[in-house]
Design a protein around this motif. Structure first.
Motif, PDB file in Angstrom:
ATOM      1  N   HIS A 181       0.797  -1.218   0.000  1.00 24.29           N
ATOM      2  CA  HIS A 181       0.000   0.000   0.000  1.00 24.29           C
ATOM      3  C   HIS A 181       0.835   1.276   0.000  1.00 24.29           C
ATOM      4  N   HIS A 182       2.133   1.157   0.213  1.00 23.99           N
ATOM      5  CA  HIS A 182       2.984   2.329   0.083  1.00 23.99           C
ATOM      6  C   HIS A 182       3.105   2.703  -1.397  1.00 23.99           C
ATOM      7  N   SER A 183       3.234   3.973  -1.653  1.00 24.76           N
ATOM      8  CA  SER A 183       3.372   4.446  -3.030  1.00 24.76           C
ATOM      9  C   SER A 183       4.612   5.319  -3.107  1.00 24.76           C
ATOM     10  N   VAL A 184       5.749   4.680  -3.261  1.00 27.02           N
ATOM     11  CA  VAL A 184       7.019   5.411  -3.282  1.00 27.02           C
ATOM     12  C   VAL A 184       7.796   5.177  -4.577  1.00 27.02           C
ATOM     13  N   GLN A 185       7.099   4.696  -5.600  1.00 19.90           N
ATOM     14  CA  GLN A 185       7.679   4.573  -6.933  1.00 19.90           C
ATOM     15  C   GLN A 185       6.884   5.351  -7.971  1.00 19.90           C
ATOM     16  N   ASP A 186       5.785   5.978  -7.542  1.00 23.92           N
ATOM     17  CA  ASP A 186       4.854   6.578  -8.495  1.00 23.92           C
ATOM     18  C   ASP A 186       5.435   7.759  -9.264  1.00 23.92           C
ATOM     19  N   LEU A 187       6.261   8.557  -8.615  1.00 26.62           N
ATOM     20  CA  LEU A 187       6.841   9.701  -9.322  1.00 26.62           C
ATOM     21  C   LEU A 187       7.802   9.237 -10.408  1.00 26.62           C
ATOM     22  N   ALA A 188       8.565   8.192 -10.097  1.00 27.42           N
ATOM     23  CA  ALA A 188       9.520   7.657 -11.073  1.00 27.42           C
ATOM     24  C   ALA A 188       8.806   7.167 -12.324  1.00 27.42           C
ATOM     25  N   VAL A 189       7.679   6.500 -12.119  1.00 28.47           N
ATOM     26  CA  VAL A 189       6.933   5.939 -13.252  1.00 28.47           C
ATOM     27  C   VAL A 189       6.231   7.033 -14.041  1.00 28.47           C
ATOM     28  N   THR A 190       5.498   7.895 -13.347  1.00 30.26           N
ATOM     29  CA  THR A 190       4.670   8.875 -14.051  1.00 30.26           C
ATOM     30  C   THR A 190       5.491   9.965 -14.726  1.00 30.26           C
ATOM     31  N   ARG A 191       6.597  10.369 -14.113  1.00 27.64           N
ATOM     32  CA  ARG A 191       7.368  11.460 -14.733  1.00 27.64           C
ATOM     33  C   ARG A 191       8.108  10.998 -15.985  1.00 27.64           C
ATOM     34  N   ALA A 192       8.203   9.691 -16.196  1.00 29.86           N
ATOM     35  CA  ALA A 192       8.852   9.172 -17.398  1.00 29.86           C
ATOM     36  C   ALA A 192       7.892   9.078 -18.587  1.00 29.86           C
ATOM     37  N   ILE A 193       6.622   9.383 -18.353  1.00 34.79           N
ATOM     38  CA  ILE A 193       5.622   9.286 -19.418  1.00 34.79           C
ATOM     39  C   ILE A 193       5.487  10.636 -20.122  1.00 34.79           C
ATOM     40  N   LEU A 249       2.623  16.455 -10.058  1.00 26.68           N
ATOM     41  CA  LEU A 249       2.614  17.486  -9.032  1.00 26.68           C
ATOM     42  C   LEU A 249       2.349  16.918  -7.639  1.00 26.68           C
ATOM     43  N   MET A 250       2.843  17.660  -6.613  1.00 24.92           N
ATOM     44  CA  MET A 250       2.569  17.308  -5.226  1.00 24.92           C
ATOM     45  C   MET A 250       2.419  18.588  -4.406  1.00 24.92           C
ATOM     46  N   PRO A 251       1.248  18.862  -3.855  1.00 24.45           N
ATOM     47  CA  PRO A 251       1.077  20.062  -3.036  1.00 24.45           C
ATOM     48  C   PRO A 251       1.599  19.859  -1.617  1.00 24.45           C
ATOM     49  N   ALA A 252       1.998  20.977  -0.981  1.00 21.46           N
ATOM     50  CA  ALA A 252       2.607  20.902   0.338  1.00 21.46           C
ATOM     51  C   ALA A 252       1.616  21.066   1.481  1.00 21.46           C
ATOM     52  N   ASP A 253       0.567  21.880   1.280  1.00 23.36           N
ATOM     53  CA  ASP A 253      -0.392  22.084   2.362  1.00 23.36           C
ATOM     54  C   ASP A 253      -1.753  22.433   1.773  1.00 23.36           C
ATOM     55  N   ARG A 254      -2.691  22.804   2.636  1.00 24.57           N
ATOM     56  CA  ARG A 254      -4.060  23.078   2.193  1.00 24.57           C
ATOM     57  C   ARG A 254      -4.127  24.284   1.254  1.00 24.57           C
ATOM     58  N   HIS A 255      -3.319  25.301   1.525  1.00 22.11           N
ATOM     59  CA  HIS A 255      -3.339  26.488   0.669  1.00 22.11           C
ATOM     60  C   HIS A 255      -2.856  26.153  -0.735  1.00 22.11           C
ATOM     61  N   GLU A 256      -1.759  25.404  -0.804  1.00 15.24           N
ATOM     62  CA  GLU A 256      -1.223  25.041  -2.112  1.00 15.24           C
ATOM     63  C   GLU A 256      -2.134  24.049  -2.829  1.00 15.24           C
ATOM     64  N   THR A 257      -2.776  23.172  -2.082  1.00 11.42           N
ATOM     65  CA  THR A 257      -3.709  22.222  -2.699  1.00 11.42           C
ATOM     66  C   THR A 257      -4.861  22.962  -3.366  1.00 11.42           C
ATOM     67  N   ILE A 265       6.952  18.293 -10.168  1.00 10.72           N
ATOM     68  CA  ILE A 265       8.096  17.443 -10.505  1.00 10.72           C
ATOM     69  C   ILE A 265       8.313  17.440 -12.010  1.00 10.72           C
ATOM     70  N   LYS A 266       7.226  17.618 -12.730  1.00  9.63           N
ATOM     71  CA  LYS A 266       7.289  17.692 -14.190  1.00  9.63           C
ATOM     72  C   LYS A 266       6.105  18.523 -14.674  1.00  9.63           C
ATOM     73  N   PRO A 267       6.300  19.596 -15.440  1.00  7.85           N
ATOM     74  CA  PRO A 267       7.587  20.107 -15.922  1.00  7.85           C
ATOM     75  C   PRO A 267       8.411  20.713 -14.785  1.00  7.85           C
ATOM     76  N   LEU A 268       9.679  20.388 -14.759  1.00  2.38           N
ATOM     77  CA  LEU A 268      10.577  20.783 -13.681  1.00  2.38           C
ATOM     78  C   LEU A 268      11.066  22.219 -13.880  1.00  2.38           C
ATOM     79  N   ASP A 269      11.204  22.936 -12.769  1.00  2.00           N
ATOM     80  CA  ASP A 269      11.712  24.305 -12.838  1.00  2.00           C
ATOM     81  C   ASP A 269      13.239  24.259 -12.903  1.00  2.00           C
ATOM     82  N   VAL A 270      13.754  24.096 -14.096  1.00  2.00           N
ATOM     83  CA  VAL A 270      15.196  23.972 -14.318  1.00  2.00           C
ATOM     84  C   VAL A 270      15.924  25.246 -13.906  1.00  2.00           C
ATOM     85  N   GLU A 271      15.345  26.399 -14.204  1.00  2.00           N
ATOM     86  CA  GLU A 271      15.994  27.665 -13.876  1.00  2.00           C
ATOM     87  C   GLU A 271      16.227  27.811 -12.376  1.00  2.00           C
ATOM     88  N   ALA A 272      15.235  27.434 -11.561  1.00  2.00           N
ATOM     89  CA  ALA A 272      15.367  27.548 -10.107  1.00  2.00           C
ATOM     90  C   ALA A 272      16.456  26.617  -9.587  1.00  2.00           C
TER      91      ALA A 272
END
Length: 312
Positions: free
Chosen positions: A119-131, A137-145, A227-234
């Motif tokens: 039930h852990h999901s710790v490979q999902d970013l690796a899989v989805t960002r390669a597509i 995306l991943m929000p940090a708190d309620r405001h960002e969500t 995570i994608k599209p990544l902010d390369v400049e930052a």
């Protein structure tokens, strides 16, 4: 804290408001309307809600069909199942077919705690960002969500959004800030090193910055909510201006945020780096805080990584 509420609840509340004016918004659930906190939406807009049952592949295909008919579907399903059982449908029906589907992976990372690796999901970013053609995306708190959900309603294209299960502490004082998909937010300025975090690890990074400041270390904090599209400049700005980078994520150290940042750094401006996350092993079972502490996704872990990079 009283202000701590789950991000999944915020998505529901935001979509409830937006659906009043936009009847094309449709929410789909895979036997998860309760765990996704989408019961209020289902009750308010039964004609804009589809319960598919335990059929993750089907929910993606149905959402793609709805998108082709002009709807704006939001799929809510446990991240561990959505990102693994239906990955072919995500790749073909959503990304390759260029459909306007928003895939919300709920209870992501290690939020299912004691249920362990299944039930852990710790490979999902690796899989989805390669597509190709899929934003991640991943929000940090309620405001960002809230801001992220509003942006996604108007975003044309497929996206995978991963959120946790539990209430999270605020990292923003309010939602009054500029949010742009693909543009990192500088939470703290610093000159000695940069910590790049995403999702619920942003709070950990901010707490670590406060601890490092007490030790005389100036630490920049970047919230890489996309995570994608990544902010390369930052990332390159951080590499050039602070000379050292630490990434921290609720994900495997392989293929996630750390890997994405390293790909940029190594090709354009190599600097010393540390990638903090889940190592190449089944993550331990336990509360999120226990898992974080075990793997150094903590103030103590980040402080030690910073000391190592600075040679202290």
């Amino acid at each position: 804290m009283a202000n701590q509420i789950p991000n999944r609840q915020v998505i529901c509340e935001t979509l409830l408001k937006l659906a009043q004016e936009d009847r094309d918004i449709v929410v789909l659930a895979s036997d998860s309307r309760g765990s996704a906190a989408m019961a209020p939406f289902a009750a308010a807009y039964p004609e804009q809600f589809v319960e598919v049952g335990i059929a993750e592949q089907n929910i993606v295909g149905i959402s793609a069909g709805l998108a082709h008919s002009g709807k704006k579907p939001f799929v809510t399903s446990p991240a561990c199942f959505l990102s693994m059982r239906s990955i072919e449908q995500i790749k073909v029906d959503v990304a390759y077919s260029a459909t306007n589907v928003k895939l919300v992976g709920i209870s992501g990372g290690v939020s299912y705690g004691a249920l362990g690796m299944s039930h852990h999901s710790v490979q999902d970013l690796a899989v989805t960002r390669a597509i190709p053609g899929l934003a991640v995306l991943m929000p940090a708190d309620r405001h960002e969500t809230k801001r992220m959900t509003e942006a996604l309603v108007g975003y044309e294209g497929g996206a995978y959004i991963r959120i946790g299960r539990n209430p999270v502490e605020d990292v923003y004082e309010s939602g009054d800030y500029e949010f742009t998909i693909g543009q990192a937010v500088t939470m703290r300025e610093g000159t000695d090193l940069t910590i790049i975090a995403s999702g619920e690890t942003v709070r950990v990074a901010l707490d670590a910055e406060a601890a490092l400041s007490e030790s005389g270390i100036s630490c920049r904090i970047l919230n890489m909510h996309t995570i994608k599209p990544l902010d390369v400049e930052a990332i390159l700005r951080a590499a050039k201006e602070t000379g050292r980078i630490i990434t921290v994520e609720e994900h495997s150290i392989h293929g996630g945020l750390g890997a994405a940042v390293a790909e940029v750094v190594i090709q354009h401006h190599p600097v010393p780096m540390r990638i903090i996350g889940i190592p190449d092993e089944p993550a331990i079972a336990g509360k999120t805080s226990e898992v974080f502490d075990h793997y150094g996704i903590s103030v103590r872990g980040l402080k030690q990584a910073a000391f190592d990079l600075l040679g202290r």
